[in-house]
Write a protein that holds these residues in place. Structure first.
Motif, PDB file in Angstrom:
ATOM      1  N   ALA A 185       0.832  -1.210   0.000  1.00 55.58           N
ATOM      2  CA  ALA A 185       0.000   0.000   0.000  1.00 55.58           C
ATOM      3  C   ALA A 185       0.864   1.258   0.000  1.00 55.58           C
ATOM      4  O   ALA A 185       0.487   2.281  -0.556  1.00 55.58           O
ATOM      5  N   HIS A 186       2.056   1.146   0.637  1.00 60.93           N
ATOM      6  CA  HIS A 186       2.950   2.300   0.738  1.00 60.93           C
ATOM      7  C   HIS A 186       4.389   1.836   0.552  1.00 60.93           C
ATOM      8  O   HIS A 186       4.870   0.973   1.290  1.00 60.93           O
ATOM      9  N   ILE A 187       5.070   2.422  -0.430  1.00 57.01           N
ATOM     10  CA  ILE A 187       6.460   2.073  -0.725  1.00 57.01           C
ATOM     11  C   ILE A 187       7.358   3.243  -0.334  1.00 57.01           C
ATOM     12  O   ILE A 187       7.041   4.407  -0.605  1.00 57.01           O
ATOM     13  N   LEU A 188       8.489   2.926   0.293  1.00 53.48           N
ATOM     14  CA  LEU A 188       9.515   3.918   0.587  1.00 53.48           C
ATOM     15  C   LEU A 188      10.788   3.517  -0.131  1.00 53.48           C
ATOM     16  O   LEU A 188      11.225   2.366  -0.030  1.00 53.48           O
ATOM     17  N   GLU A 189      11.369   4.448  -0.858  1.00 53.63           N
ATOM     18  CA  GLU A 189      12.638   4.203  -1.541  1.00 53.63           C
ATOM     19  C   GLU A 189      13.688   5.146  -0.972  1.00 53.63           C
ATOM     20  O   GLU A 189      13.477   6.357  -0.917  1.00 53.63           O
ATOM     21  N   GLU A 223       3.565  10.472  13.189  1.00 52.89           N
ATOM     22  CA  GLU A 223       2.589   9.419  13.491  1.00 52.89           C
ATOM     23  C   GLU A 223       1.950   8.920  12.203  1.00 52.89           C
ATOM     24  O   GLU A 223       1.544   9.692  11.346  1.00 52.89           O
ATOM     25  N   GLY A 224       1.869   7.620  12.075  1.00 55.74           N
ATOM     26  CA  GLY A 224       1.193   7.046  10.916  1.00 55.74           C
ATOM     27  C   GLY A 224       2.086   6.808   9.725  1.00 55.74           C
ATOM     28  O   GLY A 224       1.663   6.194   8.746  1.00 55.74           O
ATOM     29  N   GLU A 225       3.340   7.299   9.763  1.00 53.45           N
ATOM     30  CA  GLU A 225       4.254   7.075   8.642  1.00 53.45           C
ATOM     31  C   GLU A 225       4.851   5.672   8.741  1.00 53.45           C
ATOM     32  O   GLU A 225       5.845   5.442   9.427  1.00 53.45           O
ATOM     33  N   ARG A 226       4.246   4.726   8.079  1.00 47.93           N
ATOM     34  CA  ARG A 226       4.738   3.355   8.052  1.00 47.93           C
ATOM     35  C   ARG A 226       4.632   2.820   6.628  1.00 47.93           C
ATOM     36  O   ARG A 226       3.712   3.178   5.886  1.00 47.93           O
ATOM     37  N   TYR A 227       5.572   1.950   6.268  1.00 44.50           N
ATOM     38  CA  TYR A 227       5.637   1.429   4.900  1.00 44.50           C
ATOM     39  C   TYR A 227       5.716  -0.092   4.936  1.00 44.50           C
ATOM     40  O   TYR A 227       6.453  -0.659   5.738  1.00 44.50           O
ATOM     41  N   ASP A 228       4.975  -0.738   4.036  1.00 41.52           N
ATOM     42  CA  ASP A 228       5.007  -2.198   3.986  1.00 41.52           C
ATOM     43  C   ASP A 228       5.991  -2.723   2.941  1.00 41.52           C
ATOM     44  O   ASP A 228       6.171  -3.931   2.796  1.00 41.52           O
ATOM     45  N   PHE A 229       6.665  -1.790   2.227  1.00 49.09           N
ATOM     46  CA  PHE A 229       7.683  -2.174   1.246  1.00 49.09           C
ATOM     47  C   PHE A 229       8.723  -1.060   1.209  1.00 49.09           C
ATOM     48  O   PHE A 229       8.391   0.086   0.891  1.00 49.09           O
ATOM     49  N   PRO A 281      18.434   1.642  11.528  1.00 51.43           N
ATOM     50  CA  PRO A 281      17.540   1.832  12.679  1.00 51.43           C
ATOM     51  C   PRO A 281      16.280   2.614  12.341  1.00 51.43           C
ATOM     52  O   PRO A 281      15.179   2.255  12.784  1.00 51.43           O
ATOM     53  N   GLU A 282      16.421   3.661  11.535  1.00 50.99           N
ATOM     54  CA  GLU A 282      15.253   4.464  11.157  1.00 50.99           C
ATOM     55  C   GLU A 282      14.362   3.704  10.179  1.00 50.99           C
ATOM     56  O   GLU A 282      13.130   3.789  10.236  1.00 50.99           O
ATOM     57  N   VAL A 283      14.987   2.956   9.276  1.00 58.05           N
ATOM     58  CA  VAL A 283      14.223   2.144   8.322  1.00 58.05           C
ATOM     59  C   VAL A 283      13.374   1.112   9.056  1.00 58.05           C
ATOM     60  O   VAL A 283      12.201   0.892   8.722  1.00 58.05           O
ATOM     61  N   LEU A 284      13.950   0.498  10.084  1.00 61.67           N
ATOM     62  CA  LEU A 284      13.208  -0.501  10.858  1.00 61.67           C
ATOM     63  C   LEU A 284      12.049   0.135  11.615  1.00 61.67           C
ATOM     64  O   LEU A 284      11.002  -0.494  11.808  1.00 61.67           O
ATOM     65  N   ARG A 285      12.213   1.365  12.047  1.00 59.00           N
ATOM     66  CA  ARG A 285      11.107   2.079  12.700  1.00 59.00           C
ATOM     67  C   ARG A 285       9.970   2.335  11.713  1.00 59.00           C
ATOM     68  O   ARG A 285       8.793   2.331  12.086  1.00 59.00           O
TER      69      ARG A 285
END
Length: 217
Positions: A55-59, A125-131, A146-150
């Motif tokens: 639903a949400h990708i972070l690159e 708050e709410g900034e989460r990525y499933d990919f 560490p930040e990526v895992l958060r």
């Protein structure tokens, strides 16, 4: 863990017919020596996106926008991408390339140092990525982790590119040039951390320049 070589060979054999605008962008990037994802990595990403349906990708590491645009062609229609880049000479082209895409409303380009941007995102708050696709400064992977895992959602997938450095990461430090020893040491530390993390289940693929797939428990 290194997966069965037959699987890797199969992925490496797959070819993708890119849309004309992406094919043109790819050729320009190669000509200008801008690092972009290899053909084998494209095939792997397409497969992973079809399987994960994020639903949400972070690159982390947009470069000129090629990989974000490539993923936008493979992701679900309801998905969106956030991509980060700090190098101005690449941002100049990334801004144009992403703006001119018909997926422009689905891609958010954040400009600045990735570590700072990641911390800011993690604090929201709410900034989460499933990919999450990590393809930035290789020596900084450990700092970003560490930040990526958060930011990675439970059961989310972290894909990290260029982890084997053309296979030289597995060599003795004395078998590589002195100038490359620091990056190789840091990459080995990154690989060790991923494969021994209690938060992640990780496998290593010899696809392209080496890719890790990490699922957050």
């Amino acid at each position: 863990m290194i997966v069965d070589e037959r699987i890797t060979a199969y992925i490496n054999s797959l070819s993708i017919e890119l849309p004309l605008y992406l094919s043109t962008l790819e050729k320009e990037a190669v000509k200008e020596e801008v690092p972009i994802i290899k053909k084998e990595t494209q095939s792997l990403l397409r497969f992973l996106l079809a399987m994960k349906k994020p639903a949400h990708i972070l690159e982390v590491g947009a470069a000129v926008g090629f990989s974000a645009l490539f993923m936008s062609e493979c992701m679900p229609k309801t998905c969106d991408i956030t991509t980060i880049e700090k190098v101005e000479m690449r941002l100049v082209k990334a801004r144009v390339n992403l703006k001119n895409s018909d997926k422009a409303d689905k891609i958010r380009l954040l400009e600045g140092d990735a570590l700072i941007v990641l911390k800011e995102l993690a604090e929201k708050e709410g900034e989460r990525y499933d990919f999450i696709f990590m393809d930035a400064a290789k020596a900084q992977y450990m700092n970003y982790l560490p930040e990526v895992l958060r930011l990675l959602a439970p059961e989310g997938l972290l894909v990290t590119d260029n982890v084997l450095q053309d296979g030289t990461v597995a060599q003795s430090r004395y078998g590589i040039t002195r100038r490359d020893r620091t990056i190789h040491t840091r990459m080995r530390e990154y690989l060790y951390t991923l494969t021994h993390s209690e938060q992640l289940v990780t496998t290593v693929l010899s696809v392209g320049d080496g890719v890790t797939l990490s699922i957050k428990k």
